[in-house]
Design an enzyme around this catalytic site. Sequence first.
Site, short mmCIF file in Angstrom:
data_model
loop_
_atom_site.label_atom_id
_atom_site.label_comp_id
_atom_site.label_asym_id
_atom_site.label_seq_id
_atom_site.Cartn_x
_atom_site.Cartn_y
_atom_site.Cartn_z
N LYS A 1 33.01 45.76 40.05
CA LYS A 1 34.33 46.38 39.87
C LYS A 1 34.23 47.85 39.43
O LYS A 1 33.17 48.32 39.01
CB LYS A 1 35.13 45.55 38.85
N TYR B 1 44.15 39.76 45.86
CA TYR B 1 44.59 39.09 44.62
C TYR B 1 45.97 38.42 44.77
O TYR B 1 46.62 38.15 43.77
CB TYR B 1 44.58 40.07 43.46
N ARG C 1 29.12 32.13 39.07
CA ARG C 1 30.08 32.02 37.96
C ARG C 1 29.33 31.92 36.63
O ARG C 1 29.78 32.45 35.61
CB ARG C 1 30.99 30.80 38.14
N ASN D 1 36.35 43.74 33.71
CA ASN D 1 35.27 42.81 33.36
C ASN D 1 34.12 42.81 34.35
O ASN D 1 33.41 41.83 34.51
CB ASN D 1 35.85 41.40 33.13
N HIS E 1 33.66 40.36 40.04
CA HIS E 1 34.45 39.25 40.59
C HIS E 1 33.48 38.25 41.20
O HIS E 1 32.45 38.64 41.76
CB HIS E 1 35.40 39.75 41.69
N GLU F 1 37.23 34.88 51.17
CA GLU F 1 36.99 36.21 50.59
C GLU F 1 35.91 36.97 51.35
O GLU F 1 36.03 38.19 51.54
CB GLU F 1 36.63 36.06 49.10
#
Length: 140
Positions: free
Chosen positions: A11, A51, A87, A114, A117, A128
Amino acid sequence: MAVTRTFSIIKPDATRRNLTGAVTKMLEEAGLRVVASKRIRMTEDQARGFYEVHKDRPFYGELVDFMTSGPVVVQVLEGEDAVARNRKIMGATNPADAEEGTIRKTYAESIEANSVHGSDSDENAATEIAFFFTEDEIVG
Ligand code: IDP
Ligand code: MG
């Protein structure tokens, strides 16, 4: 366990701090292989579309602003059980809740900024990946 793919974004808070390599190293050390990667500046339409699932959440507008505020690196990652593996190394959405040694604990600035993604299911990973890559851009 099967080798699968997931979709990752480094990000704008991370690219701004020149952390593309540092984040990628953590992904690689977690057993993920970067099989596609490109640095882009997301358009507002892309961020809104990507999103879309969050469109009714109160932070949607700010999230779109944030994701278009600077360059991002979109990646396809491959590895055993790639979605869950990614994750795990990413850590919790809120860095305050993230485990030691995770990317978000190490680098995230806030619950919004953060750093990474990661897809949350195989089905969403496929959607995605297709949002940003054509099959010929993915080289395993
Ligand atoms: P995830 O990235 O861990 O899957 P999601 O709930 O899917 O978390 O949220 C998507 C993104 O929206 C987060 O990574 C973060 O950038 C942002 N976000 C989530 N919750 C909040 C919040 O409460 N305030 C501001 N931004 C948020
Ligand atoms: Mg999510």
